[in-house]
Motif scaffolding. Sequence first.
Motif, PDB file in Angstrom:
ATOM      1  N   VAL A  80       0.892  -1.484  -0.060  1.00 54.12           N
ATOM      2  CA  VAL A  80      -0.060   0.301   0.028  1.00 54.12           C
ATOM      3  C   VAL A  80       0.678   1.170   0.217  1.00 54.12           C
ATOM      4  O   VAL A  80       1.505   1.463   0.970  1.00 54.12           O
ATOM      5  N   GLU A  81       0.921   1.291  -1.020  1.00 55.20           N
ATOM      6  CA  GLU A  81       1.872   2.962  -1.386  1.00 55.20           C
ATOM      7  C   GLU A  81       1.487   3.573  -2.264  1.00 55.20           C
ATOM      8  O   GLU A  81       0.750   3.141  -3.662  1.00 55.20           O
ATOM      9  N   ASP A  82       0.830   4.987  -2.039  1.00 55.37           N
ATOM     10  CA  ASP A  82       0.314   5.736  -2.977  1.00 55.37           C
ATOM     11  C   ASP A  82       1.394   6.484  -4.511  1.00 55.37           C
ATOM     12  O   ASP A  82       1.223   7.166  -5.030  1.00 55.37           O
ATOM     13  N   GLU A  83       3.033   6.562  -3.863  1.00 53.42           N
ATOM     14  CA  GLU A  83       3.683   7.048  -4.155  1.00 53.42           C
ATOM     15  C   GLU A  83       4.211   6.089  -5.601  1.00 53.42           C
ATOM     16  O   GLU A  83       4.824   5.615  -5.135  1.00 53.42           O
ATOM     17  N   ARG A  84       3.393   6.173  -6.636  1.00 53.47           N
ATOM     18  CA  ARG A  84       3.615   5.134  -7.971  1.00 53.47           C
ATOM     19  C   ARG A  84       5.003   4.547  -8.216  1.00 53.47           C
ATOM     20  O   ARG A  84       5.096   3.544  -8.126  1.00 53.47           O
ATOM     21  N   LEU A 105       2.914  -1.127   4.631  1.00 52.66           N
ATOM     22  CA  LEU A 105       1.660   0.124   4.725  1.00 52.66           C
ATOM     23  C   LEU A 105       2.294   1.242   4.613  1.00 52.66           C
ATOM     24  O   LEU A 105       2.914   1.746   5.727  1.00 52.66           O
ATOM     25  N   ASP A 106       1.810   2.206   3.765  1.00 53.97           N
ATOM     26  CA  ASP A 106       2.599   3.471   3.567  1.00 53.97           C
ATOM     27  C   ASP A 106       2.013   4.236   4.561  1.00 53.97           C
ATOM     28  O   ASP A 106       0.301   4.051   5.033  1.00 53.97           O
ATOM     29  N   VAL A 107       2.152   5.864   5.284  1.00 49.98           N
ATOM     30  CA  VAL A 107       1.038   6.193   6.498  1.00 49.98           C
ATOM     31  C   VAL A 107       0.107   7.527   5.484  1.00 49.98           C
ATOM     32  O   VAL A 107      -0.747   7.248   5.512  1.00 49.98           O
ATOM     33  N   MET A 108       1.310   8.136   5.003  1.00 53.05           N
ATOM     34  CA  MET A 108       1.351   9.006   4.306  1.00 53.05           C
ATOM     35  C   MET A 108       0.172   8.566   3.105  1.00 53.05           C
ATOM     36  O   MET A 108       0.665   8.597   2.313  1.00 53.05           O
ATOM     37  N   LEU A 109      -1.239   8.751   3.460  1.00 51.49           N
ATOM     38  CA  LEU A 109      -1.875   7.579   1.934  1.00 51.49           C
ATOM     39  C   LEU A 109      -3.438   8.580   1.599  1.00 51.49           C
ATOM     40  O   LEU A 109      -4.129   8.990   2.820  1.00 51.49           O
ATOM     41  N   THR A 168      11.396   3.691   8.163  1.00 48.43           N
ATOM     42  CA  THR A 168      11.552   4.974   7.402  1.00 48.43           C
ATOM     43  C   THR A 168      11.512   4.755   6.425  1.00 48.43           C
ATOM     44  O   THR A 168      13.105   3.926   5.933  1.00 48.43           O
ATOM     45  N   LYS A 169      11.691   6.109   5.084  1.00 50.57           N
ATOM     46  CA  LYS A 169      11.915   6.486   3.995  1.00 50.57           C
ATOM     47  C   LYS A 169      13.504   7.915   4.089  1.00 50.57           C
ATOM     48  O   LYS A 169      12.627   8.352   5.062  1.00 50.57           O
ATOM     49  N   PRO A 170      13.788   7.652   3.031  1.00 47.71           N
ATOM     50  CA  PRO A 170      13.505   6.462   2.471  1.00 47.71           C
ATOM     51  C   PRO A 170      15.039   4.938   2.951  1.00 47.71           C
ATOM     52  O   PRO A 170      15.739   5.711   4.240  1.00 47.71           O
TER      53      PRO A 170
HETATM   54 CA    CA Z   1       2.268   7.902   0.623  1.00 49.86          CA
END
Ligand code: CA
Length: 225
Positions: free
Chosen positions: A6-10, A50-54, A100-102
């Motif tokens: 689940v990650e909105d950054e394609r 699972l990403d947090v900011m979605l 944490t990203k990156p």
């Molecule tokens: Ca995100």
Amino acid sequence: MNILLVEDERALSNAVKKILEQKGWYVDAVYDGAAAVDYAEGMEYQLIILDVMLPRLDGFEVLRTLRNDGVHTPILMLTARSTVPDKVAGLNAGADDYMTKPFDTEELLARVGALTRRTGEVVLDKIDYEDLSLNVKSAALRCGDESVQLSRKEFDVMKVFLYNPTMTITKDTLITNAWGIDSEATDNNVEVYVSFLRKKLRYLRSRVSIRTIQRIGYRLEVEAC
Ligand code: CA
């Protein structure tokens, strides 16, 4: 092994999906929190990344919803925010690990490996169900001494059935999983590939068949011995 990503950054989603698929894992990618809940509650996964900011629901809301609904799949949270309060919030809400990203490929694989070992899952090179065995490297489907080669698309469709052998699978689910969320495939494409697979199952004389559930989709059926 089935992983929900689940990650909105394609770009990041595509990169992570590729890394995991190279390990032989099967990855469903979704891009918002509401889709994450639908997928996680509708299919069986061994891990959710699972990403947090979605969009729609954020990662913490997704996590809380899943845990409240009795989904205990291990969850690895991803976030660009590295502050301690966020980590605590994630772990309190029922996440199993936090990254944490990156991050680099090695770190991702190490954490995925640790979380999935915890559930007793191993990386499979074949999926067994009843008298069937699908080799995920060669795409050969075996039953007893007989074996048939599946085409790429037959293989993608069969995997969805074998990973969810007791569930009713909708045509939409098959399209999303075997053709991709952005594909133009229609119910017709699904019907064609299901009919190919039925022929192969008959050829193999498997006790497993694909039953049509009217107006919903399909489910695997096992003939009694
Ligand atoms: Ca995100």
